[in-house]
Scaffold this motif. Structure first.
Motif, PDB file in Angstrom:
ATOM      1  N   ARG A 156     -48.498  21.147  91.709  1.00  0.00           N
ATOM      2  CA  ARG A 156     -47.799  22.656  91.627  1.00  0.00           C
ATOM      3  C   ARG A 156     -46.610  21.844  90.942  1.00  0.00           C
ATOM      4  O   ARG A 156     -46.048  22.283  89.773  1.00  0.00           O
ATOM      5  N   GLU A 157     -46.498  21.049  90.863  1.00  0.00           N
ATOM      6  CA  GLU A 157     -45.221  20.396  89.799  1.00  0.00           C
ATOM      7  C   GLU A 157     -45.444  19.749  88.914  1.00  0.00           C
ATOM      8  O   GLU A 157     -44.725  20.228  88.059  1.00  0.00           O
ATOM      9  N   MET A 158     -46.699  19.146  88.406  1.00  0.00           N
ATOM     10  CA  MET A 158     -47.315  19.204  87.162  1.00  0.00           C
ATOM     11  C   MET A 158     -47.128  20.619  86.065  1.00  0.00           C
ATOM     12  O   MET A 158     -46.712  20.628  85.074  1.00  0.00           O
ATOM     13  N   ILE A 159     -47.623  21.455  87.323  1.00  0.00           N
ATOM     14  CA  ILE A 159     -47.212  22.982  86.087  1.00  0.00           C
ATOM     15  C   ILE A 159     -46.065  23.383  86.269  1.00  0.00           C
ATOM     16  O   ILE A 159     -45.658  23.850  84.618  1.00  0.00           O
ATOM     17  N   SER A 195     -44.448  15.532  81.159  1.00  0.00           N
ATOM     18  CA  SER A 195     -43.162  15.065  81.106  1.00  0.00           C
ATOM     19  C   SER A 195     -42.850  15.145  80.017  1.00  0.00           C
ATOM     20  O   SER A 195     -41.973  16.124  78.914  1.00  0.00           O
ATOM     21  N   TYR A 196     -43.318  14.247  79.138  1.00  0.00           N
ATOM     22  CA  TYR A 196     -43.107  14.159  77.357  1.00  0.00           C
ATOM     23  C   TYR A 196     -43.941  14.884  76.344  1.00  0.00           C
ATOM     24  O   TYR A 196     -44.548  16.103  75.361  1.00  0.00           O
ATOM     25  N   VAL A 204     -35.812  16.948  84.626  1.00  0.00           N
ATOM     26  CA  VAL A 204     -34.652  15.541  85.274  1.00  0.00           C
ATOM     27  C   VAL A 204     -35.767  15.899  86.592  1.00  0.00           C
ATOM     28  O   VAL A 204     -36.189  14.867  87.789  1.00  0.00           O
ATOM     29  N   ALA A 205     -35.358  16.795  87.588  1.00  0.00           N
ATOM     30  CA  ALA A 205     -35.664  17.353  88.792  1.00  0.00           C
ATOM     31  C   ALA A 205     -37.368  17.311  89.152  1.00  0.00           C
ATOM     32  O   ALA A 205     -37.468  17.028  90.430  1.00  0.00           O
ATOM     33  N   HIS A 206     -37.895  18.330  88.659  1.00  0.00           N
ATOM     34  CA  HIS A 206     -39.710  18.099  89.058  1.00  0.00           C
ATOM     35  C   HIS A 206     -40.257  17.576  88.154  1.00  0.00           C
ATOM     36  O   HIS A 206     -41.110  16.511  88.531  1.00  0.00           O
ATOM     37  N   GLY A 207     -39.708  16.043  87.026  1.00  0.00           N
ATOM     38  CA  GLY A 207     -40.346  15.264  86.549  1.00  0.00           C
ATOM     39  C   GLY A 207     -40.113  14.127  88.115  1.00  0.00           C
ATOM     40  O   GLY A 207     -41.280  12.998  88.257  1.00  0.00           O
ATOM     41  N   ALA A 208     -38.631  13.858  88.164  1.00  0.00           N
ATOM     42  CA  ALA A 208     -38.553  13.093  89.810  1.00  0.00           C
ATOM     43  C   ALA A 208     -40.045  13.656  91.271  1.00  0.00           C
ATOM     44  O   ALA A 208     -40.402  12.597  91.715  1.00  0.00           O
ATOM     45  N   ALA A 209     -39.711  15.040  91.504  1.00  0.00           N
ATOM     46  CA  ALA A 209     -41.068  14.927  92.096  1.00  0.00           C
ATOM     47  C   ALA A 209     -41.878  15.434  91.841  1.00  0.00           C
ATOM     48  O   ALA A 209     -42.877  14.693  92.772  1.00  0.00           O
ATOM     49  N   LEU A 210     -42.942  15.151  89.973  1.00  0.00           N
ATOM     50  CA  LEU A 210     -43.320  14.976  90.002  1.00  0.00           C
ATOM     51  C   LEU A 210     -44.191  13.147  90.240  1.00  0.00           C
ATOM     52  O   LEU A 210     -45.080  13.547  90.714  1.00  0.00           O
TER      53      LEU A 210
END
Lengths: 200, 200, 200, 200, 200, 200
Positions: free
Chosen positions: C80-83, C118-119, C98-104
């Protein structure tokens, strides 16, 4: 933007938004490059005059660039110019379309096909080997992120070696650099190109 | 696609869709380059391993490329990495975003700003000088045909010399080549970059 | 744009172009939300501070949003974070990357894969199940009109239930809302995210 | 994809690619919502039937969504429907263009202007206040990364409060979610909308 | 921009940015055209009033245009209006969407399908023959360079003759002219269209 | 796709994906048109051969088209060919770029400028009057919905009459039709064009 070391006359001819250096003040390797061009073509291509604003850069760029136009068994000099022209068309680069358009007409020995490729490779009437090469070069130019291993396979499937497939990629990548240098400096093609290798 | 001259282990690490050559078989200048990298970074960047499939090309590309990262008075090493990262973001190049993202965090001495620039230079909070540089690099990447003399002026207006303005252009053009080589070969960033120059 | 009810200090930290309300004046449900965040994360995410300009809206948005991150059997918290991250990359949203990248990175337990996603999800090296999910999320973000029943089938074919396929769609749609709220307010990610879940 | 809990008849009417649940089996809050719709409109909008595949999601989405259509002094119910329609036109969402097109004609009390706004707000003939609102909603939909503080100022300059400017943004963001849910489920507009609020 | 030969009242109604000529001063063939329109429709379509700024051009354009709407065995009048509407939707042409939207509802005898086609042919629910026609018209409008012989085959495969396939192409091409004339003159649709052929 | 009434030889030359009719079987007005072309140019342009698949359409199209190339005081024959070429470049139409490229070189009496305009009007070095015309033609081709009254004013400001401004628009619109007919039929330019009006 000009000073005693910059020839404004040359600047006007080349179109450059950057100062154009006096040939006499260039390092000897570049003076040699200019002399050889004059001998072979009858004139110095504006890309040399304009890029010589940063002489060492021109030397480095050209040392890389010229490797890429060496023909191989299944990727001829004409094929390599074709890639240059297809990438330049996708980017809309005036300088490269005129200068490499002339080279392509010459290398193909077919002025009509060469002109057609500069406007639309899809309708130019090339065979499936060349279509695969053109499609790959255009995709790498316009949608590089979407290139996959399967795209590479299309080049191998039409008979290119891995080295030649790499060359299609590296020539395409190189013209993405070169087109941008031409466009960002406002480089104009030398008028001599327009009449070269035209029909009858 | 592999043979005794290609290390598949290295191939798997680098992600490359082309064979990856054994370091031992490379020309001496490249073995020296690899050794120096190992000394300075602790590892050999995958761009070297992958590009070494064509050893002379790697030498030529690198000789040009490294000139562009030499800092000047008003265009620092950090500024130059910033241009690399902005162009790589516009093209969506994984390898360059990770590898030059690390270099940018390092050169800026600001891991948070460096990370922000890799995602969106518009909201990263840089000053007007850097905004002008980023805007120019992005436009030359995405809409090169629309670049005008007025765009060049925006760089001069924030204090860059003509030489430095040229460098913004040439670095941008170079990463349009480099990004495409990375994407077309499927180059993967070395895992070491991810932890470099992070906060705390 | 500020008054006694708006903390300019907080405004500067969050980047918001809208006033940022004093936490003390917020409704009790939001004060509770802030407190819980402080407890769990050590800080209040800027999305809460910024969105609290309209307190009831924040409550309503968050009540919907948090449902979507509840893991299910074949669509984990990491998926879900990946999406979230793939959609945010397609839209270029600094805050969410940045925020969900950390969570992922955290949820995957793999900081390198998380950064890669993220890229460029295409080259990040995920399996075919995750590729199908990423492709669907990106298409719904960038070309929603072209989504067909066959796209839904690709999700079912990699083992998702109809409910989970719906979730891929709804999470993607939600981040198209959330990304725009972050970009239109100029939300900046809290600096704490940058160092979270990094390698060694 | 259907079972005893799914009415295929309803499925065919709604167009949904997901199962459509029997109204009788829905939670009481949704049965109430459906009843109220039937009373007010004479039918249940297909968005409710389709979204009810995930009942709690529909409740959460609707609780957020309906806040956004509450009129304020300088941003009327018609203005809010106009934003919905402009965003839906930019995304090309059939369901929302038909359903909110009808609502817009009704709220404006001008069926011709309402229809024009659904096809091209630029030529629809609205005043400068509404032009500013439409331009902002369209930009946030199509080029969110390029939104600046100056765009926000255009809304304040035509007389909106900060809260109302926020609403333009949040309604636009919301329809970027809603449009995608409609397109990804293949939601079809109820036929009743087509004849509502037409001329003479 | 107005003079004794231009009726400003008519100008205001039509929206035109060019002068609108007095009907009384038009050549007799155009006065006949206007009279016939008034008889058949009850009003003179604004496209006639606006285009009559250049009377001979209007005559020439209309002589070509009206040929294209003659029905044939497997490409009905409704099919031809459908192509007009699909092209106009791809170009976003207000005048043509309203005027030909009305004609399409009429010719189809289905006001709901006609309205749906004006917003999104993909979800409008047409059969595979019409889908092939719509897809071809949209591609020729948006990506003409990518049209191939295989696209033509899709039309023959759903039963069109070569002449009818040509018509799909020529109607699409014609509306790429007509849409641009409408948009570049700011042509507004006559209000009468909005209520024509609506449900109930 | 061929029969006794179609000359496959001609078909091969023209590139057409549609049957090419025998000249002998064409209506007399078209036989006259072909004869006049042969007299004036030495050959029959392929656009005539290909479009003659539908003889009445060719007559109607040509009657409209030729009006647009009549020179006026401040919009010369060369200016009109320039518009044709700029629109054809924006659409990437091989046939029109080659055929009208030749006509443009001829009318300008400047083969170098004519060639430059076919690749990039921005860098071709035309004066501000012609830049305004090119910019307008390109915008109407690529972003017609965004054309405003202010764009029309740019044409009036460089000295065009309202009638001539209209002509810039109508020629641009016409080539959006013509380009698409050429691309959708796969029309190839006659080889004779390539050598016409070249330097020295």
């Amino acid at each position: 933007m000009t000073s005693s070391t910059h020839s404004t006359d040359t600047g006007r001819e080349t179109g450059s938004w950057f100062p154009v250096r006096d040939e006499a003040n260039l390092p000897s390797d570049l003076r040699g490059l200019f002399a050889k061009a004059r001998e072979r073509l009858g004139f110095v291509p504006n890309v040399f005059r304009v890029y010589a604003f940063r002489p060492q850069r021109l030397s480095a760029w050209f040392a890389h660039y010229r490797q890429l136009h060496q023909p191989s068994e299944r990727l001829s000099a004409a094929d390599r110019e074709m890639i240059a022209v297809v990438v330049s068309a996708a980017n809309g680069c005036l300088y490269c379309l005129v200068a490499h358009g002339a080279a392509l007409r010459e290398e193909l020995g077919d002025p009509i096909l060469g002109e057609r490729l500069s406007y639309d490779w899809r309708r130019a009437g090339v065979d499936s080997r060349r279509r695969a090469i053109c499609a790959y070069a255009e995709k790498l130019t316009l949608r590089p992120r979407e290139i996959t291993r399967a795209d590479l396979q299309t080049l191998l499937d039409v008979g290119l070696t891995l080295e030649e497939a790499w060359d299609v990629a590296e020539i395409s990548a190189m013209y993405n650099l070169t087109n941008r240098m031409a466009m960002v400096t406002n480089m104009l093609p030398n008028p001599e190109y327009s009449g070269q290798a035209r029909p009858g």
